[in-house]
Design an enzyme around this catalytic site. Structure first.
Site, PDB file in Angstrom:
ATOM      1  N   ARG A 294      91.915 114.573 -62.438  1.00 58.41           N
ATOM      2  CA  ARG A 294      92.303 115.389 -63.587  1.00 58.41           C
ATOM      3  C   ARG A 294      93.013 114.480 -64.591  1.00 58.41           C
ATOM      4  O   ARG A 294      93.773 113.588 -64.187  1.00 58.41           O
ATOM      5  CB  ARG A 294      93.289 116.487 -63.171  1.00 58.41           C
TER       6      ARG A 294
ATOM      7  N   GLU B  49      90.998 118.237 -72.561  1.00 60.99           N
ATOM      8  CA  GLU B  49      89.533 118.294 -72.758  1.00 60.99           C
ATOM      9  C   GLU B  49      89.137 119.468 -73.639  1.00 60.99           C
ATOM     10  O   GLU B  49      89.752 120.524 -73.557  1.00 60.99           O
ATOM     11  CB  GLU B  49      88.859 118.415 -71.387  1.00 60.99           C
TER      12      GLU B  49
ATOM     13  N   HIS C 150      83.630 114.696 -68.470  1.00 64.40           N
ATOM     14  CA  HIS C 150      83.934 115.496 -67.267  1.00 64.40           C
ATOM     15  C   HIS C 150      82.633 116.014 -66.641  1.00 64.40           C
ATOM     16  O   HIS C 150      82.375 117.212 -66.623  1.00 64.40           O
ATOM     17  CB  HIS C 150      84.872 116.670 -67.605  1.00 64.40           C
TER      18      HIS C 150
HETATM   19  C1  8YV Z   1      83.965 120.882 -62.662  1.00 66.01           C
HETATM   20  C2  8YV Z   1      85.911 120.046 -61.372  1.00 66.01           C
HETATM   21  O1  8YV Z   1      83.790 120.046 -63.760  1.00 66.01           O
HETATM   22  O2  8YV Z   1      85.522 120.731 -59.185  1.00 66.01           O
HETATM   23  C3  8YV Z   1      86.341 120.525 -60.057  1.00 66.01           C
HETATM   24  O3  8YV Z   1      87.544 120.683 -59.874  1.00 66.01           O
HETATM   25  O4  8YV Z   1      86.651 119.627 -62.178  1.00 66.01           O
HETATM   26  C4  8YV Z   1      84.490 120.018 -61.658  1.00 66.01           C
HETATM   27  O5  8YV Z   1      83.658 119.930 -60.576  1.00 66.01           O
HETATM   28  C5  8YV Z   1      84.596 122.076 -63.196  1.00 66.01           C
HETATM   29  O6  8YV Z   1      85.280 122.866 -62.313  1.00 66.01           O
HETATM   30  C6  8YV Z   1      83.464 122.811 -63.869  1.00 66.01           C
HETATM   31  O7  8YV Z   1      83.674 124.063 -64.005  1.00 66.01           O
END
Ligand code: 8YV
Length: 320
Positions: A239, A268, A286
């Site tokens: 993150r 983001e 991302h």
């Molecule tokens: C996705 C993520 O980009 O799993 C996660 O925590 O950050 C990613 O796999 C995100 O959740 C997409 O909705």
């Protein structure tokens, strides 16, 4: 089944982006309200607040206490992602709201992109692409030599499912592994360091695979980057909040670290523009889990979690 379920379907607020075919499946299962952002307060949302029993959201969407309070009958927040730092877990726990995520199904793709970023960063792959397109190969000859991952140490912050898969891939490329975790593991042969500064000082490439949230906010600060040093690289597939972004921009601009490969950012989709002219950073939007296969599996799991809850069964991936 709640009495106000329309046609037997429970009302679910779905926050995009989630693939369209998953939204279609969700529409078959639930009485769906689709919004493009969590801040959407359109009449459709406002008029149905007391009917909404579930939320489906990307892991990074911000569903805070203020938002959950608006929905007095909310029972479950199903995150489309392994991370659920966007949801207020304390408020949810206090109010008996379940939170679910989508672990396992995205581990390989996220680790793949992590390894890809290590290679792209050390081997100057994006720079190489620009070099060819700009006609510099023809006009100036070969580009500057790059760095091999072989023999370098990969320090992993957060040796969980994704960290372990990244370690496996890095070993294939001849890297040694070290790690820092909340606690030392007894099931891996890798050396453990008690904090991020110590790990950064001992490795050549520092990769972040830990959860986001308060516990890891700005964990990678100026001191950690100074310990990583002028020959060190940072890879972030966790993150953006884990890194003090201003300190990172300064370190990359001043070459006090060698480079970075970043898939995630603090705000983001806004990326610090100071990074755009820098040749020592590879930027991604991302997208670590963003393959058709993995996003489909994540979406199906998100719906399965909601469906299990509404059928009175424990959701398979309940984390709160
Ligand atoms: C996705 C993520 O980009 O799993 C996660 O925590 O950050 C990613 O796999 C995100 O959740 C997409 O909705």
């Amino acid at each position: 089944m709640n009495s106000d379920a329309r046609g037997g379907k429970q009302c679910v607020l779905l926050i995009e982006p989630i693939p369209s075919w998953i939204v279609d499946r969700a529409r078959e299962e639930f009485d769906l309200i689709v919004v493009s952002h969590e801040s959407d307060r359109s009449p459709e949302v406002m008029e149905n607040l007391d009917r909404i029993r579930g939320i489906a959201m990307p892991g990074f969407a911000k569903v805070d206490a203020e938002m959950m309070k608006l929905m007095p009958n909310l029972e479950i927040v199903a995150c489309f992602g392994v991370g659920y730092d966007g949801a207020d877990t304390a408020y949810a726990a206090e109010h008996g709201i379940a939170i679910t995520n989508t672990p396992e199904v995205l581990t390989d793709c996220v680790a793949d992109l992590g390894m890809g970023l290590i290679l792209a960063t050390l081997r100057g792959m994006v720079d190489g692409d620009r070099y060819v397109r700009a006609g510099r190969w023809v006009n100036e000859g070969i580009m500057d030599l790059t760095n091999s991952p072989r023999g370098r140490c990969l320090g992993i912050v957060g040796l969980g499912r994704i960290g372990l898969e990244l370690a496996k891939r890095a070993e294939v490329f001849g890297m040694t592994i070290a790690y820092y975790n909340r606690s030392e593991r007894d099931d891996v042969p890798y050396p453990y360091y008690p904090n991020a500064v110590a790990l950064a000082g001992a490795c050549d490439v520092l990769a972040l695979t830990c959860p986001g949230g308060e516990a890891t906010q700005n964990l990678i600060n100026g001191d950690v980057l100074a310990a990583l040093g002028a020959k060190g690289y940072l890879i972030n597939i966790a993150r953006g909040s884990v890194v003090d972004e201003a300190a990172l921009v300064a370190a990359l601009s001043d070459n006090t670290i060698a480079g970075a490969g970043l898939d995630v950012f603090a705000d983001e989709p806004n990326v610090p523009e100071a990074l755009f002219p820098l040749g020592n950073v590879v930027l991604q939007p991302h997208q670590a889990s963003a393959t058709i296969e993995t996003r489909t599996a994540m979406g199906n799991l998100t719906i399965d979690n909601l469906a299990a809850h509404f059928a009175g069964r424990p959701p398979p991936n309940q984390v709160v």
